[in-house]
Design an enzyme around this catalytic site. Sequence first.
Site, PDB file in Angstrom:
ATOM      1  N   ASP A   1      24.007  41.959  40.050  1.00  0.00           N
ATOM      2  CA  ASP A   1      25.074  42.960  40.076  1.00  0.00           C
ATOM      3  C   ASP A   1      24.983  43.785  38.799  1.00  0.00           C
ATOM      4  O   ASP A   1      24.947  43.230  37.705  1.00  0.00           O
ATOM      5  CB  ASP A   1      26.430  42.240  40.146  1.00  0.00           C
ATOM      6  CG  ASP A   1      27.603  43.185  39.927  1.00  0.00           C
ATOM      7  OD1 ASP A   1      27.602  44.274  40.537  1.00  0.00           O
ATOM      8  OD2 ASP A   1      28.507  42.839  39.141  1.00  0.00           O
TER       9      ASP A   1
ATOM     10  N   LYS B   1      30.197  34.315  39.428  1.00  0.00           N
ATOM     11  CA  LYS B   1      29.826  35.683  39.069  1.00  0.00           C
ATOM     12  C   LYS B   1      30.084  35.890  37.579  1.00  0.00           C
ATOM     13  O   LYS B   1      31.207  35.705  37.110  1.00  0.00           O
ATOM     14  CB  LYS B   1      30.653  36.676  39.883  1.00  0.00           C
ATOM     15  CG  LYS B   1      30.386  38.145  39.565  1.00  0.00           C
ATOM     16  CD  LYS B   1      31.217  39.027  40.489  1.00  0.00           C
ATOM     17  CE  LYS B   1      30.994  40.510  40.211  1.00  0.00           C
ATOM     18  NZ  LYS B   1      31.642  40.935  38.938  1.00  0.00           N
TER      19      LYS B   1
ATOM     20  N   TYR C   1      39.840  35.333  40.881  1.00  0.00           N
ATOM     21  CA  TYR C   1      40.118  35.062  39.477  1.00  0.00           C
ATOM     22  C   TYR C   1      41.050  33.853  39.443  1.00  0.00           C
ATOM     23  O   TYR C   1      41.921  33.715  40.308  1.00  0.00           O
ATOM     24  CB  TYR C   1      40.833  36.235  38.812  1.00  0.00           C
ATOM     25  CG  TYR C   1      39.967  37.428  38.496  1.00  0.00           C
ATOM     26  CD1 TYR C   1      39.342  37.544  37.258  1.00  0.00           C
ATOM     27  CD2 TYR C   1      39.801  38.460  39.415  1.00  0.00           C
ATOM     28  CE1 TYR C   1      38.557  38.653  36.952  1.00  0.00           C
ATOM     29  CE2 TYR C   1      39.021  39.569  39.127  1.00  0.00           C
ATOM     30  CZ  TYR C   1      38.405  39.655  37.888  1.00  0.00           C
ATOM     31  OH  TYR C   1      37.635  40.746  37.598  1.00  0.00           O
TER      32      TYR C   1
ATOM     33  N   HIS D   1      29.881  42.234  34.574  1.00  0.00           N
ATOM     34  CA  HIS D   1      31.151  42.844  34.988  1.00  0.00           C
ATOM     35  C   HIS D   1      31.051  44.371  34.967  1.00  0.00           C
ATOM     36  O   HIS D   1      32.015  45.068  34.622  1.00  0.00           O
ATOM     37  CB  HIS D   1      32.281  42.369  34.076  1.00  0.00           C
ATOM     38  CG  HIS D   1      33.606  42.254  34.767  1.00  0.00           C
ATOM     39  ND1 HIS D   1      34.191  41.054  35.079  1.00  0.00           N
ATOM     40  CD2 HIS D   1      34.460  43.201  35.222  1.00  0.00           C
ATOM     41  CE1 HIS D   1      35.352  41.259  35.676  1.00  0.00           C
ATOM     42  NE2 HIS D   1      35.532  42.561  35.777  1.00  0.00           N
TER      43      HIS D   1
ATOM     44  N   SER E   1      37.663  42.371  46.613  1.00  0.00           N
ATOM     45  CA  SER E   1      38.158  42.153  45.263  1.00  0.00           C
ATOM     46  C   SER E   1      39.514  41.450  45.265  1.00  0.00           C
ATOM     47  O   SER E   1      40.384  41.727  46.091  1.00  0.00           O
ATOM     48  CB  SER E   1      38.285  43.486  44.532  1.00  0.00           C
ATOM     49  OG  SER E   1      38.940  43.326  43.293  1.00  0.00           O
TER      50      SER E   1
ATOM     51  N   PRO F   1      32.611  43.280  44.615  1.00  0.00           N
ATOM     52  CA  PRO F   1      34.063  43.391  44.511  1.00  0.00           C
ATOM     53  C   PRO F   1      34.457  44.417  43.460  1.00  0.00           C
ATOM     54  O   PRO F   1      34.146  44.265  42.273  1.00  0.00           O
ATOM     55  CB  PRO F   1      34.486  41.973  44.090  1.00  0.00           C
ATOM     56  CG  PRO F   1      33.293  41.404  43.386  1.00  0.00           C
ATOM     57  CD  PRO F   1      32.099  41.998  44.070  1.00  0.00           C
ATOM     58  N   THR F   2      35.088  45.485  43.889  1.00  0.00           N
ATOM     59  CA  THR F   2      35.590  46.509  42.974  1.00  0.00           C
ATOM     60  C   THR F   2      37.059  46.758  43.297  1.00  0.00           C
ATOM     61  O   THR F   2      37.466  46.737  44.452  1.00  0.00           O
ATOM     62  CB  THR F   2      34.796  47.819  43.099  1.00  0.00           C
ATOM     63  OG1 THR F   2      34.701  48.191  44.480  1.00  0.00           O
ATOM     64  CG2 THR F   2      33.398  47.663  42.535  1.00  0.00           C
ATOM     65  N   ALA F   3      37.834  47.025  42.276  1.00  0.00           N
ATOM     66  CA  ALA F   3      39.290  47.046  42.401  1.00  0.00           C
ATOM     67  C   ALA F   3      39.819  48.354  42.971  1.00  0.00           C
ATOM     68  O   ALA F   3      39.212  49.412  42.816  1.00  0.00           O
ATOM     69  CB  ALA F   3      39.921  46.805  41.029  1.00  0.00           C
TER      70      ALA F   3
ATOM     71  N   SER G   1      25.655  39.006  36.331  1.00  0.00           N
ATOM     72  CA  SER G   1      26.576  40.142  36.217  1.00  0.00           C
ATOM     73  C   SER G   1      27.168  40.198  34.827  1.00  0.00           C
ATOM     74  O   SER G   1      27.465  39.161  34.227  1.00  0.00           O
ATOM     75  CB  SER G   1      27.705  39.994  37.251  1.00  0.00           C
ATOM     76  OG  SER G   1      28.701  40.993  37.058  1.00  0.00           O
TER      77      SER G   1
ATOM     78  N   THR H   1      34.873  34.870  39.589  1.00  0.00           N
ATOM     79  CA  THR H   1      34.518  35.622  38.391  1.00  0.00           C
ATOM     80  C   THR H   1      34.835  34.784  37.163  1.00  0.00           C
ATOM     81  O   THR H   1      35.977  34.363  36.965  1.00  0.00           O
ATOM     82  CB  THR H   1      35.260  36.966  38.352  1.00  0.00           C
ATOM     83  OG1 THR H   1      34.804  37.774  39.443  1.00  0.00           O
ATOM     84  CG2 THR H   1      35.004  37.702  37.051  1.00  0.00           C
TER      85      THR H   1
ATOM     86  N   ARG I   1      21.197  51.825  41.289  1.00  0.00           N
ATOM     87  CA  ARG I   1      21.480  53.202  41.691  1.00  0.00           C
ATOM     88  C   ARG I   1      20.516  53.712  42.762  1.00  0.00           C
ATOM     89  O   ARG I   1      20.837  54.636  43.488  1.00  0.00           O
ATOM     90  CB  ARG I   1      21.405  54.136  40.480  1.00  0.00           C
ATOM     91  CG  ARG I   1      22.418  53.823  39.367  1.00  0.00           C
ATOM     92  CD  ARG I   1      23.838  54.078  39.815  1.00  0.00           C
ATOM     93  NE  ARG I   1      24.787  53.813  38.753  1.00  0.00           N
ATOM     94  CZ  ARG I   1      25.424  52.654  38.578  1.00  0.00           C
ATOM     95  NH1 ARG I   1      25.185  51.633  39.393  1.00  0.00           N
ATOM     96  NH2 ARG I   1      26.288  52.508  37.592  1.00  0.00           N
TER      97      ARG I   1
END
Length: 352
Positions: A284, A229, A131, A253, A108, A79-81, A251, A157, A288
Amino acid sequence: MVGEPVNVNEFQELARAALPKMHYDFYAGGAEDQYTLKENVEAFHRIMIRPRILVDVSRMDMSTTVLGYKISAPILIAPTALHKLAHPEGELATARAAAACKTIMVLSFTSSCTVEEVASSCNAVRFFQLYVYKQREIAAVLVQRAERNGYKALVVTVDSPRFGRREADIKNKMVAPRLKNLEGLLSIEADSDNGSSLEAYANKTMDASLCWKDIEWLKSITNLPIIVKGVLTGEDAIKAAEVGVAGIMVSNHGARQLDYTDATINVLEEVVHAVRGRVPVFLDGGVRRGTDIFKALALGAQAVLVSSPHFPLRLFLFTCNVELVIDVTIDHVYFTVMHQCNCCCCVSLKCQ
């Protein structure tokens, strides 16, 4: 750079030149000194691989299961914003890419597109990140919407009692965009003349009282499995298993909350040993290359998550063929690392 990027690191430099500085820094930055941001990646470099030889790897199977759902490779979309800062279609493009690659996207909480819009974009298995705000009814409504729209799990999260101090966002006076999932549920003006309005907004809404008993509350309002998470210690992993979560995401974050925490790959084995197979563990942070995925699986992860900064940055560069940005990672782990280490499937990797 000449030609098409051949690894995920090369996407970042292209995006640095193409995106507005405020947006690039938002995606790529970490908290404070950004020590953990660097360490998340560099910790993988210190782990060496001991390949086996003379094993029949003419038939490869990279598939695995996550909470019972089969995916093509042990790679999920974290999940990325705010993907629309990098791509005009935002999370709709991400969802279609994940579906095309037969993997799971975790939408997200702070996405540019709504739960409903992403659900209707394509037919696929997806999870929803949650959240828990001070106004608990907001979480309850979003959980109901996720259930109603076919999301298969909640990723809660738990590492954000307060927003991380991201100094690049403060210097850039990062503007908090409207969060479509919260329209009609929450209206808070949190502009800040002294720094990031995103930070000011988050600190007005985040619930610093969130604790283990609230996992029980969440379980009481949904039938969806819950993954926590933000776990970084064996002690918290044991508590998570005891309260009945369905999975644990190791994670920090993306190094965007608390600087000088350990790299996630460094604590993965501790968490895996602590839960003793009671729940699956996911990693998480810092992934790469295919070698990173290989190392995480060998240390006990069920799957890894491809997360910020690279995924949204790569989205920017492939408007018409966004699934290529996932294939770059999957192909490397499939064709190169697994073959050369003489592992024909994820199970055989763990057995060695």
